[in-house]
Write a protein that holds these residues in place. Sequence first.
Motif, mmCIF file in Angstrom:
data_model
loop_
_atom_site.group_PDB
_atom_site.id
_atom_site.type_symbol
_atom_site.label_atom_id
_atom_site.label_comp_id
_atom_site.label_asym_id
_atom_site.label_seq_id
_atom_site.Cartn_x
_atom_site.Cartn_y
_atom_site.Cartn_z
ATOM 1 N N PHE C 18 0.832 -1.204 0.000
ATOM 2 C CA PHE C 18 0.000 0.000 0.000
ATOM 3 C C PHE C 18 0.871 1.261 0.000
ATOM 4 C CE2 PHE C 18 -2.686 3.304 1.746
ATOM 5 C CZ PHE C 18 -3.939 3.028 1.243
ATOM 6 N N ALA C 20 4.143 1.434 -0.736
ATOM 7 C CA ALA C 20 5.054 1.455 -1.892
ATOM 8 C C ALA C 20 4.350 1.992 -3.131
ATOM 9 C CB ALA C 20 5.607 0.053 -2.147
ATOM 10 N N GLU C 21 3.151 1.512 -3.372
ATOM 11 C CA GLU C 21 2.405 1.939 -4.553
ATOM 12 C C GLU C 21 2.147 3.439 -4.566
ATOM 13 O OE1 GLU C 21 -0.294 -2.121 -5.304
ATOM 14 O OE2 GLU C 21 -1.143 -0.356 -4.313
ATOM 15 N N ARG C 22 2.003 4.023 -3.367
ATOM 16 C CA ARG C 22 1.698 5.456 -3.270
ATOM 17 C C ARG C 22 2.932 6.307 -2.976
ATOM 18 N NH1 ARG C 22 -2.001 2.237 -2.343
ATOM 19 N NH2 ARG C 22 -4.175 2.639 -2.926
ATOM 20 N N ASP C 23 4.090 5.661 -2.892
ATOM 21 C CA ASP C 23 5.324 6.369 -2.578
ATOM 22 C C ASP C 23 5.208 7.102 -1.230
ATOM 23 O OD1 ASP C 23 7.905 7.175 -2.964
ATOM 24 O OD2 ASP C 23 7.415 8.862 -4.253
ATOM 25 N N TRP C 24 4.618 6.430 -0.269
ATOM 26 C CA TRP C 24 4.392 7.047 1.039
ATOM 27 C C TRP C 24 5.424 6.625 2.085
ATOM 28 C CZ3 TRP C 24 -1.686 6.830 1.867
ATOM 29 C CH2 TRP C 24 -2.270 7.824 1.067
#
Lengths: 119, 119, 119, 119
Positions: C18, C20-24
Motif C-alpha cells: 500500500f 510502496a504503490e503510493r510512494d508514502w
Amino acid sequence: MSSPEDGLGQLRDALRQFAAERDWDQFHSPKNLASALAVEAAELLERFQWLTEEQSRRLAPEELAKVREEMADVLNYLVRLADKLGVDLVAAARDKIRLNAQKYPVEQARGSAKKYSEF
Amino acid sequence: MSSPEDGLGQLRDALRQFAAERDWDQFHSPKNLASALAVEAAELLERFQWLTEEQSRRLAPEELAKVREEMADVLNYLVRLADKLGVDLVAAARDKIRLNAQKYPVEQARGSAKKYSEF
Amino acid sequence: MSSPEDGLGQLRDALRQFAAERDWDQFHSPKNLASALAVEAAELLERFQWLTEEQSRRLAPEELAKVREEMADVLNYLVRLADKLGVDLVAAARDKIRLNAQKYPVEQARGSAKKYSEF
Amino acid sequence: MSSPEDGLGQLRDALRQFAAERDWDQFHSPKNLASALAVEAAELLERFQWLTEEQSRRLAPEELAKVREEMADVLNYLVRLADKLGVDLVAAARDKIRLNAQKYPVEQARGSAKKYSEF
C-alpha cells in the motif's frame, strides 16, 4: 497573552527564558511541541483511567497534587506552542466558545447525550 | 485564575455558563474531561503528524487557523477540568517551571538532547 | 509476524505494498508512525469519552462498526511501525505479559484497584 | 483471532486468564480499555518526541527494547478491547486497508504530502 503582565504572558516569558538558558529551542519545533503536549495530556488521563467517574470527583489530596502537576505540564507546552505560532490562546478559546454556542443551540442540545460531541 | 477579571477566569465563567445552559455538567466528570482533553490534544497533533519539523514552523494561514482552533479546544477542556478540581492553572504551571529548573540545572542540561526529557 | 502466512504477517505485507504503490514510505519514519498511532488511539477513545462504562459495554451496531474501524487503524499503524523497526509484535506482547505476571503476583494484586496500574 | 492456535488468539487467551486470576475484569470496561490504550500509545510516542525523523530510524538497542515494550502494551490493550467487543482485529484491519485503497487511488495519491491524511 497580549500583555506581558497577565498570567499566561508571564508563563510565556518564563518558558522562553527556560528554553533559552538550556539551548532547548532547537527541540521546540511546533511538531515536537504538539507531540509533547499530547504525551502530557495522556499522562494526565492515566491518573483517571481506572477510576470510576464518581471516584474522579473526589481525589485524595496526594492524588490531586499529581493531577495538578500533569495539568501544569499540559499548560506549559500549550503556552510554548502558542508562543512559537503567535497564537493568542485566550482569544482563540473565546472564539471557539462562540462557535460552539452556534453549533449547539441551547434548546436542541439540552441534556442530550446523543447529540453530544462537544468540540 | 484567581480574579474573575483575567483571561482564564473569564473563560472559566463562560464555560460554566455554556455547560449549565445545556445541562452538560452531568457529562463533565474529571475522568471524562481528561479523556476529552487527550482527544483534543491528539487532534492538534494530527495537524502536524506528516509534516517535517521545518514545515511545522511555517504553516499556511488556513492551516494555522485550524491549529489555533484545536489549541482552543485543549485550553477550554483544561480550564473546565481545573474548575472542577479547584486547581489554579497559572500557579500550578509556575510551580512546575520552578521544579523543572531544579531538575535540569542550566550547566548540565545545556543543549543536551541526551538528557533531554523535559517534564 | 514470523511467518508470512499468518494474519499479522499478511497485514504487514499488504501495508508495505500500500505504501510502496503510493510512494508514502517517505512519510513513514518511526517518529511519524508513532504520532499517527497515538492519533488513531485517541480517535478510538473519542467514541467512548462521554459514555458511562456501562454504556460502553453495549454499543449499538453502527457505533460498534465505527469503533471497529478505529481499532483497525490502530492495528495497521502498529504493524507498520513494527515492520519499520523489525519488531515481532506477538513475541513482544507475550514477553510483556510474562513481565507483568511477575510485577503483579496473583495473591497481592487480587481485585485491588489501589495497586492497580497494569502496565 | 478466529482460531485459538494463532498468535493473536493466544494473546487473547493469556490476557483473559491474566485478568481473571487478578479479578481485574471489573476495571476492563471498553471505555477504560480505550483510555489505557491511548495512554500506552502516548508512552510509545514519548520515546520519539524529541528525536529527529532520522534519529527515529536508527534507535540504539536499549532504546529499541523500550519501544518494543511500549508496542507490546498497545497490542495487549488492543487485543483485550477486541475480546470485550467481539471484534476480529485482523479482519477489521484487512477491511480498512481495502477501504483506504478506494479512498486513495494510486494514481492520485502518489507521493503527495498534500492530499496525505491516510486514515
